[in-house]
Motif scaffolding. Structure first.
Motif, PDB file in Angstrom:
ATOM      1  N   MET A 294      -2.529  22.803 -21.759  1.00  0.00           N
ATOM      2  CA  MET A 294      -3.030  21.788 -20.837  1.00  0.00           C
ATOM      3  C   MET A 294      -3.619  20.624 -21.615  1.00  0.00           C
ATOM      4  O   MET A 294      -4.462  20.804 -22.484  1.00  0.00           O
ATOM      5  N   THR A 295      -3.139  19.423 -21.354  1.00  0.00           N
ATOM      6  CA  THR A 295      -3.692  18.229 -21.966  1.00  0.00           C
ATOM      7  C   THR A 295      -4.876  17.756 -21.145  1.00  0.00           C
ATOM      8  O   THR A 295      -4.749  17.476 -19.953  1.00  0.00           O
ATOM      9  N   ALA A 296      -6.026  17.653 -21.778  1.00  0.00           N
ATOM     10  CA  ALA A 296      -7.251  17.299 -21.054  1.00  0.00           C
ATOM     11  C   ALA A 296      -7.319  15.797 -20.818  1.00  0.00           C
ATOM     12  O   ALA A 296      -7.010  14.997 -21.698  1.00  0.00           O
ATOM     13  N   LEU A 297      -7.729  15.434 -19.596  1.00  0.00           N
ATOM     14  CA  LEU A 297      -8.037  14.034 -19.310  1.00  0.00           C
ATOM     15  C   LEU A 297      -9.342  13.642 -19.975  1.00  0.00           C
ATOM     16  O   LEU A 297      -9.498  12.521 -20.468  1.00  0.00           O
ATOM     17  N   ILE A 298     -10.282  14.566 -19.950  1.00  0.00           N
ATOM     18  CA  ILE A 298     -11.578  14.351 -20.584  1.00  0.00           C
ATOM     19  C   ILE A 298     -12.088  15.708 -21.056  1.00  0.00           C
ATOM     20  O   ILE A 298     -11.868  16.719 -20.384  1.00  0.00           O
ATOM     21  N   GLU A 299     -12.701  15.735 -22.231  1.00  0.00           N
ATOM     22  CA  GLU A 299     -13.228  16.991 -22.735  1.00  0.00           C
ATOM     23  C   GLU A 299     -14.436  16.732 -23.615  1.00  0.00           C
ATOM     24  O   GLU A 299     -14.571  15.674 -24.228  1.00  0.00           O
ATOM     25  N   THR A 300     -15.324  17.700 -23.628  1.00  0.00           N
ATOM     26  CA  THR A 300     -16.506  17.628 -24.476  1.00  0.00           C
ATOM     27  C   THR A 300     -16.467  18.774 -25.469  1.00  0.00           C
ATOM     28  O   THR A 300     -15.904  19.839 -25.198  1.00  0.00           O
ATOM     29  N   SER A 301     -17.071  18.547 -26.626  1.00  0.00           N
ATOM     30  CA  SER A 301     -17.166  19.572 -27.652  1.00  0.00           C
ATOM     31  C   SER A 301     -18.576  19.553 -28.221  1.00  0.00           C
ATOM     32  O   SER A 301     -19.005  18.550 -28.798  1.00  0.00           O
ATOM     33  N   GLY A 302     -19.299  20.638 -27.997  1.00  0.00           N
ATOM     34  CA  GLY A 302     -20.651  20.734 -28.513  1.00  0.00           C
ATOM     35  C   GLY A 302     -21.583  19.673 -27.962  1.00  0.00           C
ATOM     36  O   GLY A 302     -22.556  19.286 -28.631  1.00  0.00           O
ATOM     37  N   LEU A 303     -21.333  19.214 -26.732  1.00  0.00           N
ATOM     38  CA  LEU A 303     -22.120  18.117 -26.166  1.00  0.00           C
ATOM     39  C   LEU A 303     -23.578  18.516 -26.001  1.00  0.00           C
ATOM     40  O   LEU A 303     -23.910  19.457 -25.277  1.00  0.00           O
ATOM     41  N   THR A 304     -24.444  17.795 -26.684  1.00  0.00           N
ATOM     42  CA  THR A 304     -25.879  18.026 -26.614  1.00  0.00           C
ATOM     43  C   THR A 304     -26.571  16.713 -26.279  1.00  0.00           C
ATOM     44  O   THR A 304     -26.263  15.681 -26.881  1.00  0.00           O
ATOM     45  N   ILE A 305     -27.470  16.760 -25.302  1.00  0.00           N
ATOM     46  CA  ILE A 305     -28.196  15.563 -24.890  1.00  0.00           C
ATOM     47  C   ILE A 305     -29.679  15.883 -24.859  1.00  0.00           C
ATOM     48  O   ILE A 305     -30.099  16.861 -24.234  1.00  0.00           O
ATOM     49  N   ARG A 306     -30.442  15.049 -25.541  1.00  0.00           N
ATOM     50  CA  ARG A 306     -31.898  15.224 -25.600  1.00  0.00           C
ATOM     51  C   ARG A 306     -32.588  13.976 -25.079  1.00  0.00           C
ATOM     52  O   ARG A 306     -32.156  12.857 -25.357  1.00  0.00           O
ATOM     53  N   TYR A 307     -33.648  14.173 -24.328  1.00  0.00           N
ATOM     54  CA  TYR A 307     -34.539  13.094 -23.908  1.00  0.00           C
ATOM     55  C   TYR A 307     -35.907  13.381 -24.505  1.00  0.00           C
ATOM     56  O   TYR A 307     -36.543  14.382 -24.156  1.00  0.00           O
ATOM     57  N   GLY A 308     -36.350  12.513 -25.417  1.00  0.00           N
ATOM     58  CA  GLY A 308     -37.614  12.779 -26.070  1.00  0.00           C
ATOM     59  C   GLY A 308     -37.511  14.078 -26.842  1.00  0.00           C
ATOM     60  O   GLY A 308     -36.607  14.288 -27.636  1.00  0.00           O
ATOM     61  N   GLY A 309     -38.412  15.001 -26.578  1.00  0.00           N
ATOM     62  CA  GLY A 309     -38.363  16.287 -27.251  1.00  0.00           C
ATOM     63  C   GLY A 309     -37.666  17.362 -26.459  1.00  0.00           C
ATOM     64  O   GLY A 309     -37.607  18.514 -26.898  1.00  0.00           O
ATOM     65  N   ALA A 310     -37.127  17.017 -25.287  1.00  0.00           N
ATOM     66  CA  ALA A 310     -36.494  18.015 -24.414  1.00  0.00           C
ATOM     67  C   ALA A 310     -34.983  17.985 -24.562  1.00  0.00           C
ATOM     68  O   ALA A 310     -34.369  16.913 -24.576  1.00  0.00           O
ATOM     69  N   THR A 311     -34.382  19.150 -24.650  1.00  0.00           N
ATOM     70  CA  THR A 311     -32.924  19.269 -24.680  1.00  0.00           C
ATOM     71  C   THR A 311     -32.435  19.529 -23.263  1.00  0.00           C
ATOM     72  O   THR A 311     -32.744  20.556 -22.668  1.00  0.00           O
ATOM     73  N   ILE A 312     -31.672  18.587 -22.736  1.00  0.00           N
ATOM     74  CA  ILE A 312     -31.174  18.691 -21.359  1.00  0.00           C
ATOM     75  C   ILE A 312     -29.857  19.458 -21.316  1.00  0.00           C
ATOM     76  O   ILE A 312     -29.648  20.311 -20.445  1.00  0.00           O
ATOM     77  N   LEU A 313     -28.972  19.158 -22.246  1.00  0.00           N
ATOM     78  CA  LEU A 313     -27.704  19.870 -22.364  1.00  0.00           C
ATOM     79  C   LEU A 313     -27.567  20.370 -23.796  1.00  0.00           C
ATOM     80  O   LEU A 313     -27.862  19.632 -24.749  1.00  0.00           O
ATOM     81  N   ASP A 314     -27.110  21.599 -23.946  1.00  0.00           N
ATOM     82  CA  ASP A 314     -27.037  22.204 -25.263  1.00  0.00           C
ATOM     83  C   ASP A 314     -25.638  22.745 -25.530  1.00  0.00           C
ATOM     84  O   ASP A 314     -25.205  23.721 -24.906  1.00  0.00           O
ATOM     85  N   ARG A 315     -24.897  22.069 -26.374  1.00  0.00           N
ATOM     86  CA  ARG A 315     -23.585  22.516 -26.860  1.00  0.00           C
ATOM     87  C   ARG A 315     -22.629  22.871 -25.724  1.00  0.00           C
ATOM     88  O   ARG A 315     -22.087  23.973 -25.657  1.00  0.00           O
ATOM     89  N   VAL A 316     -22.412  21.915 -24.862  1.00  0.00           N
ATOM     90  CA  VAL A 316     -21.533  22.120 -23.704  1.00  0.00           C
ATOM     91  C   VAL A 316     -20.097  21.776 -24.083  1.00  0.00           C
ATOM     92  O   VAL A 316     -19.807  20.678 -24.553  1.00  0.00           O
ATOM     93  N   ASP A 317     -19.204  22.717 -23.880  1.00  0.00           N
ATOM     94  CA  ASP A 317     -17.770  22.528 -24.084  1.00  0.00           C
ATOM     95  C   ASP A 317     -17.074  22.620 -22.734  1.00  0.00           C
ATOM     96  O   ASP A 317     -17.239  23.608 -22.020  1.00  0.00           O
TER      97      ASP A 317
END
Length: 267
Positions: A1-24
């Motif tokens: 399957m060819t992905a239209l959009i994909e994430t690899s290890g997606l991590t998002i932090r705001y300040g000292g808080a991690t909102i998303l951690d290594r999302v694939d």
């Protein structure tokens, strides 16, 4: 399957808080994927990152070249005293041919309301107009952020049926967020449970004919909703300190002859 959009290890932090951690995750052409999770689990942050509104702290987001995305937000607040018709609203901010606006309303399932005032629309009609606005982008990927919030069960079911029909008619992929961890579209090809990270991922079983399903949700949903239950085999601490369990998930009711397919756990 060819992905239209994909994430690899997606991590998002705001300040000292991690909102998303290594999302694939990856969304393929023509797929319907539903994301479920509790409040504060990062669902809307994930969507904003896919739309380009939030930059990753770590990891990557890859989009297919020329990817067109349509977006239906959870809510849009308009001044109720603002005199603006549906047709005029669909023509903002750039000029859109009236024929295209009429066709988008038909595709969204609300033909003939073009001359109505936006302030006079019901909640369901308003969300259909927002859907029509997204359709005008001729998207390869349609993203909906809790688009049925505030609608009753029957209205939400009708909205989801229209979404499934749009996938069939246009071939676009659809990524949706649900505010309810336990109720998801049976039309989804995949369900992703998010709680700061991907807890589990799998395919919900169609349970429209199950007696217990009909007893819980009534005939009016016509098979749109299915229950989704996690089976826990271990626990660990996730981002923010709450415990989140991994393990296989299954559609309910398990006793129904049609509910034999198990969802796969994913880290």
């Amino acid at each position: 399957m060819t992905a239209l959009i994909e994430t690899s290890g997606l991590t998002i932090r705001y300040g000292g808080a991690t909102i998303l951690d290594r999302v694939d995750l990856g969304i393929g052409r023509g797929e319907i994927v539903t994301i479920v999770g509790p409040n504060g689990s990062g669902k809307s942050t994930l969507l904003r990152s896919l739309l380009g509104g939030v930059s990753p702290s770590r990891g990557t987001i890859r989009r297919a070249p020329g990817l067109r995305i349509g977006y239906v937000p959870q809510r849009l607040v308009l001044d109720p005293t603002l005199p603006i018709t549906v047709m005029r609203f669909l023509g903002l901010p750039t000029k859109v041919p009236s024929e295209a606006r009429v066709a988008a309303l038909e595709a969204a399932g609300v033909p003939g309301i073009g001359e109505r005032q936006m302030a006079a629309l019901s909640g369901g009609q308003f969300q259909r107009v927002m859907l029509a606005r997204a359709i005008l982008e001729k998207p390869d990927l349609l993203i909906l952020d809790e688009a049925t919030a505030g609608l009753d069960q029957i209205g939400a079911a009708a909205f989801y049926q229209r979404i499934e029909a749009l996938r069939t008619e246009t071939g676009c992929a659809i990524l949706m967020v649900s505010h309810d961890l336990h109720v998801v579209m049976s039309a989804s090809d995949r369900v992703i449970c998010l709680n700061g990270h991907v807890c589990c991922e799998g395919t919900p079983e169609v349970v429209a004919e199950a007696p217990v399903y009909r007893a819980l949700f009534g005939e009016g949903t016509k098979g749109t909703f299915a229950l989704y239950r996690h089976k826990h085999d271990h626990e660990h601490d996730h981002v923010g300190g709450d415990a989140c369990s991994h393990g296989p998930a299954e559609a309910l009711p398990a006793a129904d002859a049609h509910a034999g397919r198990q969802s796969e756990a994913a880290e």
